[in-house]
Design an enzyme around this catalytic site. Structure first.
Site, PDB file in Angstrom:
ATOM      1  N   SER A  11      39.610  74.106 -22.410  1.00 50.08           N
ATOM      2  CA  SER A  11      40.277  74.943 -23.562  1.00 50.08           C
ATOM      3  C   SER A  11      40.711  73.896 -24.272  1.00 50.08           C
ATOM      4  O   SER A  11      40.819  72.810 -24.375  1.00 50.08           O
ATOM      5  CB  SER A  11      41.200  76.115 -22.828  1.00 50.08           C
ATOM      6  OG  SER A  11      42.197  75.537 -22.300  1.00 50.08           O
ATOM      7  N   ILE A  12      41.555  74.521 -25.622  1.00 50.69           N
ATOM      8  CA  ILE A  12      42.126  73.642 -26.655  1.00 50.69           C
ATOM      9  C   ILE A  12      43.487  74.191 -26.868  1.00 50.69           C
ATOM     10  O   ILE A  12      43.815  75.270 -26.987  1.00 50.69           O
ATOM     11  CB  ILE A  12      41.333  73.537 -27.736  1.00 50.69           C
ATOM     12  CG1 ILE A  12      40.017  73.140 -27.683  1.00 50.69           C
ATOM     13  CG2 ILE A  12      42.112  72.886 -28.815  1.00 50.69           C
ATOM     14  CD1 ILE A  12      38.946  73.272 -28.761  1.00 50.69           C
ATOM     15  N   GLU A  66      36.318  71.735 -37.793  1.00 46.72           N
ATOM     16  CA  GLU A  66      35.112  72.724 -37.806  1.00 46.72           C
ATOM     17  C   GLU A  66      36.009  74.269 -37.835  1.00 46.72           C
ATOM     18  O   GLU A  66      37.080  74.114 -37.245  1.00 46.72           O
ATOM     19  CB  GLU A  66      34.453  72.545 -36.488  1.00 46.72           C
ATOM     20  CG  GLU A  66      33.836  71.124 -36.337  1.00 46.72           C
ATOM     21  CD  GLU A  66      33.409  71.070 -34.797  1.00 46.72           C
ATOM     22  OE1 GLU A  66      33.165  69.814 -34.546  1.00 46.72           O
ATOM     23  OE2 GLU A  66      33.614  71.961 -33.977  1.00 46.72           O
ATOM     24  N   LYS A 123      36.971  77.458 -36.063  1.00 44.48           N
ATOM     25  CA  LYS A 123      37.173  78.182 -34.914  1.00 44.48           C
ATOM     26  C   LYS A 123      36.643  79.249 -34.633  1.00 44.48           C
ATOM     27  O   LYS A 123      37.023  80.471 -35.285  1.00 44.48           O
ATOM     28  CB  LYS A 123      38.592  78.059 -34.320  1.00 44.48           C
ATOM     29  CG  LYS A 123      38.993  78.438 -32.687  1.00 44.48           C
ATOM     30  CD  LYS A 123      40.330  78.455 -32.646  1.00 44.48           C
ATOM     31  CE  LYS A 123      40.587  78.907 -31.317  1.00 44.48           C
ATOM     32  NZ  LYS A 123      40.101  80.080 -30.703  1.00 44.48           N
ATOM     33  N   ASP A 172      35.192  83.088 -33.361  1.00 41.32           N
ATOM     34  CA  ASP A 172      35.774  83.805 -32.447  1.00 41.32           C
ATOM     35  C   ASP A 172      34.426  84.501 -31.780  1.00 41.32           C
ATOM     36  O   ASP A 172      33.948  85.571 -31.965  1.00 41.32           O
ATOM     37  CB  ASP A 172      36.430  84.948 -33.230  1.00 41.32           C
ATOM     38  CG  ASP A 172      37.196  85.985 -32.303  1.00 41.32           C
ATOM     39  OD1 ASP A 172      37.394  85.466 -31.014  1.00 41.32           O
ATOM     40  OD2 ASP A 172      37.762  86.624 -32.824  1.00 41.32           O
ATOM     41  N   TYR A 216      28.349  72.648 -31.283  1.00 39.05           N
ATOM     42  CA  TYR A 216      29.556  71.859 -31.810  1.00 39.05           C
ATOM     43  C   TYR A 216      29.932  70.619 -30.862  1.00 39.05           C
ATOM     44  O   TYR A 216      30.642  69.939 -31.349  1.00 39.05           O
ATOM     45  CB  TYR A 216      30.686  72.709 -32.270  1.00 39.05           C
ATOM     46  CG  TYR A 216      31.097  73.697 -31.230  1.00 39.05           C
ATOM     47  CD1 TYR A 216      32.115  73.051 -30.399  1.00 39.05           C
ATOM     48  CD2 TYR A 216      30.783  75.042 -31.165  1.00 39.05           C
ATOM     49  CE1 TYR A 216      32.486  73.931 -29.304  1.00 39.05           C
ATOM     50  CE2 TYR A 216      31.297  75.887 -30.215  1.00 39.05           C
ATOM     51  CZ  TYR A 216      32.195  75.273 -29.501  1.00 39.05           C
ATOM     52  OH  TYR A 216      32.649  75.930 -28.272  1.00 39.05           O
ATOM     53  N   LYS A 268      45.555  77.855 -35.825  1.00 36.78           N
ATOM     54  CA  LYS A 268      45.003  79.246 -35.888  1.00 36.78           C
ATOM     55  C   LYS A 268      45.571  79.826 -37.260  1.00 36.78           C
ATOM     56  O   LYS A 268      46.571  79.463 -37.708  1.00 36.78           O
ATOM     57  CB  LYS A 268      45.783  79.792 -34.643  1.00 36.78           C
ATOM     58  CG  LYS A 268      45.284  79.876 -33.249  1.00 36.78           C
ATOM     59  CD  LYS A 268      43.795  79.897 -32.868  1.00 36.78           C
ATOM     60  CE  LYS A 268      43.691  81.696 -32.852  1.00 36.78           C
ATOM     61  NZ  LYS A 268      44.392  82.080 -31.562  1.00 36.78           N
ATOM     62  N   CYS A 298      21.966 114.927 -43.386  1.00 36.10           N
ATOM     63  CA  CYS A 298      22.586 114.150 -42.103  1.00 36.10           C
ATOM     64  C   CYS A 298      21.973 113.178 -41.983  1.00 36.10           C
ATOM     65  O   CYS A 298      20.591 112.846 -41.991  1.00 36.10           O
ATOM     66  CB  CYS A 298      22.270 115.429 -40.887  1.00 36.10           C
ATOM     67  SG  CYS A 298      22.723 114.413 -39.495  1.00 36.10           S
ATOM     68  N   CYS A 308      19.321 113.432 -38.767  1.00 30.41           N
ATOM     69  CA  CYS A 308      18.134 114.261 -38.659  1.00 30.41           C
ATOM     70  C   CYS A 308      17.853 114.810 -40.101  1.00 30.41           C
ATOM     71  O   CYS A 308      16.893 115.638 -40.159  1.00 30.41           O
ATOM     72  CB  CYS A 308      18.512 115.641 -37.952  1.00 30.41           C
ATOM     73  SG  CYS A 308      19.649 116.734 -38.405  1.00 30.41           S
ATOM     74  N   CYS A 361      26.447 119.231 -40.342  1.00 27.04           N
ATOM     75  CA  CYS A 361      25.133 119.386 -40.182  1.00 27.04           C
ATOM     76  C   CYS A 361      24.534 120.410 -39.933  1.00 27.04           C
ATOM     77  O   CYS A 361      25.076 121.081 -38.803  1.00 27.04           O
ATOM     78  CB  CYS A 361      24.659 118.131 -39.159  1.00 27.04           C
ATOM     79  SG  CYS A 361      22.864 118.196 -38.736  1.00 27.04           S
ATOM     80  N   CYS A 378      19.389 118.613 -33.897  1.00 26.56           N
ATOM     81  CA  CYS A 378      19.645 117.338 -34.457  1.00 26.56           C
ATOM     82  C   CYS A 378      19.755 116.475 -33.109  1.00 26.56           C
ATOM     83  O   CYS A 378      20.548 116.560 -32.052  1.00 26.56           O
ATOM     84  CB  CYS A 378      20.865 117.568 -35.080  1.00 26.56           C
ATOM     85  SG  CYS A 378      21.761 115.990 -35.419  1.00 26.56           S
TER      86      CYS A 378
END
Length: 704
Positions: free
Chosen positions: A104-105, A133, A135, A137, A244, A331, A422, A425, A438, A444
């Site tokens: 991890s970082i 770069e 980050k 998610d 990366y 972050k 709808c 349908c 509907c 439906c």
């Protein structure tokens, strides 16, 4: 002769293609190889270089041509692009050790912490440049190539080992099955698999419209997809990937920047927002600039990664047991409360009610990530002047249900208007005051799915073995297409062909369906999904009208004579039975042998004024049957004990809270035998006599 002249599929494919069944084996093998080469080329142009050369429809034609040739001549290869449609379902995901640790970082949202990181770098390795770069998610992945051919893909897991998701990752078109250019003989790269924001919103919209809960955010959608045991499911979902980092390779890379600029030469997609900067202040400025631009990106990022560019310096800095010492994540602050509406989906309930759902850029609301919020109904949308593109404030009702509170920045014109038909349908949409419905009824598909699930649920006919996943299987296999009546047309041969089914499970379900053909009238009324008619109201209707035909022909005035049924509910019931589609479904159920039991409408008053509560199960009847017996005799049943409760009926495996409440409120307990005696004679037991009864002492001893 150039590559393009040798391979006609690198351009527009010729229209006069020889039919596959007229190819000989040698010609098929040659054409398959040309098609694979062309599809890899076009994948790279589309995903890596962002410069597609052919139309999507042309690409699909090439792809299908390759599928047909490989299947007809048995020419499938492990690295063929056709593997992207998914292989056989897996029993489980195997655990594999990484080529190199995927650590991890360190991270922080404070610029002071970033500067402290840079000061440490200066002290330990001197002045350095940084590669910056986004980050991403998403889900971190290790992908390994040997001699340029995709070998495996493994999730980050605990950093030392992870899940083998190779078959799922093969289906992602931006990840090549074979490298190009002058690639090293061995290459292990780290990347981030993600779901693009526009694809995520479209995927969530489809989920909402078919009645599924949407994913909370693109990362959850990606994580759930990449760990599917069925690769064909992954193939249907819109995943992408950025690479990366080189974890290991049979060639040297001097800098991080060299890695990022070289990987595309091998056909591996990197992110075009990466930058090489000279000092930490430029890195901080990069982060601030990217934070301002994040809403314009088609992928989720939650910060930036700042890495020492020189690989030799990185080796010298090393790592702790958990994180690299040469990288830092700066972050972004979490989006809190305010976000943009990307789309509005209409969720069709089992009664046909249309609920507008705002699909949002994920936002933190009270510590919970929210990607959808209720817009309630058309009247509220108009009142708040809400539309796609607007920035809104999202709240959570009772800290649970997210809803759009107000528009804080108007970026659209006007408000979202419901369509005339709808979305599922195409039946007409009708308005009833502020609510939209509907008119497709049980025909439906969205209502069909929910109605079948509800019909089989505990609130309906309680058909064991017919939960949500199995209902979805039946619908997807085309075994249930029109209405709940299709359930009674299922046969063993069709069922055993479904994944996860066997002879026993098929026979059990068919036996359950056969046993559901003579349900109590109230249970049937609750099961077919009449608006506002749950089990309690269904009991009242069954007791008042006695049989299904009597209820179906009852007027609104007659319906309003039933306890707890007012003008609105009476109209809803009448409209339900006036619907041609609903009547057709009921008739089909009857033709399939479903015949709800009529109710003896005579009621007594032997238990008039008495209130009962149940805990545990009764040996000789279901709780609903016991409730029906009590109500026929003039009594009532509630779900919790209070000072107004007359008796607590204690069956097998009772809970403790109701017995504690009964003791606190001086409510006597009845054993199942005493309850049967009471409803049989209609005579109220004296509380003092009951408290001293041998049966009660026996129960008390048993449950101490």
């Amino acid at each position: 002769m150039s590559e393009r002249e040798q391979n006609p599929y690198l351009r527009e494919p010729p229209e006069d293609l020889t039919p596959v069944d007229e190819l000989d084996e040698e010609g098929a093998e040659r054409e398959a190889e040309l098609l694979r080469e062309a599809i890899r080329h076009h994948d790279r142009r589309y995903y890596v270089e962002n410069e597609p050369e052919i139309a999507d429809r042309t690409y699909d034609t090439l792809f299908q041509r390759l599928v047909d040739i490989e299947e007809s001549f048995g020419l499938q290869t492990p690295d063929s692009p056709t593997r992207r449609v998914g292989g056989e379902p897996l029993d489980k995901l195997e655990t594999i050790e990484h080529v190199a640790p995927m650590l991890s970082i360190q991270q922080s949202g404070e610029a002071a912490d970033v500067r402290e990181f840079a000061e440490r770098m200066d002290r330990e390795v001197g002045e350095v440049e940084y590669t910056c770069e986004p980050k991403f998610d998403g889900v971190s992945i290790e992908v390994v190539y040997t001699e340029g051919v995709f070998e495996r893909a493994v999730t980050r897991g605990n950093g030392r080992e992870g899940d083998d998701v190779s078959e799922n990752v093969r289906t992602i078109r931006s990840i090549p099955q074979r490298l190009r250019g002058e690639y090293p003989g061995f290459l292990a790269v780290r990347g981030e698999i993600f779901m693009p924001r526009d694809a995520f919103q479209e995927y969530n919209r489809e989920r909402v419209e078919r009645g599924d809960d949407p994913f909370a955010n693109p990362r959850n959608a990606t994580a759930g997809t990449i760990r599917q045991l069925d690769p064909s499911v992954t193939a249907e979902r819109p995943l992408d990937c950025f690479f990366y980092d080189v974890l290991d390779a049979s060639r040297e890379f001097d800098t991080q920047w060299e890695e990022i600029t070289t990987l595309p030469e091998y056909g591996l997609q990197t992110n075009d927002r990466a930058e090489l900067v000279s000092d930490i202040e430029d890195a901080i400025a990069y982060r601030d600039r990217l934070m301002d631009e994040r809403e314009e990106l088609n992928y989720e990022i939650d910060g930036v990664v700042i890495k020492v560019d020189d690989r030799a310096a990185c080796e010298e800095l090393g790592a702790t047991a958990r994180h690299y010492r040469w990288a830092f994540a700066y972050k972004f602050p979490a989006r809190a409360g305010e976000t943009a509406i990307q789309d509005v989906a209409l969720q069709v309930g089992r009664t046909g009610r249309l609920t507008p759902v705002a699909l949002l850029d994920p936002v933190d609301v009270g510590g919970v990530t929210v990607s959808r919020a209720s817009l309630h109904n058309p009247a509220e949308i108009r009142e708040k002047n809400v539309n796609v593109g607007d920035v809104v404030r999202v709240e959570r009702a009772g800290d649970v249900i997210p809803y759009v509170d107000e528009v804080v920045e108007k970026r659209s014109e006007g408000f979202f208007e419901f369509p005339e038909t709808c979305p599922v349908c195409d039946s007409a949409i009708e308005r009833d005051g502020p609510i939209a419905f509907c008119t497709g009824g049980l025909a439906c598909p969205a209502q069909l799915r929910r109605s079948v699930q509800y019909y089989a649920s505990d609130s309906g006919l309680d058909i064991e073995g017919l939960g949500g996943e199995r209902v979805d299987q039946l619908l997807e296999a085309g075994l249930v297409t029109e209405s709940v009546a299709d359930l009674y047309r299922l046969d063993r041969e069709d069922l055993v062909e479904l994944d996860g089914w066997g002879e026993k499970s098929a026979e059990n379900l068919l036996a359950e369906l056969e046993g559901s053909k003579s349900p109590p009238l109230f249970a049937f009324l609750a099961a077919i999904g009449i608006p506002h008619v749950g089990r309690a109201t269904a009991r009242e209707l069954a007791s008042s009208f006695g049989d299904l035909d009597g209820l179906m022909e009852a007027s609104e005035d007659e319906l309003q004579e039933v306890d707890e049924i007012g003008e609105v509910v009476a109209r809803e019931i009448r409209d339900f039975f006036d619907s041609e589609g609903n009547r057709r479904v009921i008739e089909e159920l009857r033709e399939a042998g479903v015949s709800p039991e009529s109710v003896e409408r005579e009621t007594g008053d032997a238990l008039s004024g008495l209130t009962f509560v149940f805990t545990g199960s009764l040996p000789d009847r279901t709780r609903s049957e016991a409730q029906e017996e009590i109500e026929r005799a003039g009594g009532s049943v509630t779900g919790s004990v209070s000072g107004n409760t007359d008796y607590l009926v204690v069956g097998e495996d009772p809970g403790t809270s109701k017995r504690e409440d009964a003791a606190e409120n001086d409510v006597p307990e009845l054993s199942p035998e005493e309850f049967e005696e009471l409803v049989g004679t209609g005579e109220e037991m004296d509380r003092q006599d009951h408290e001293e009864s041998p049966n009660q002492r026996t129960l008390d001893d048993a449950f101490r």
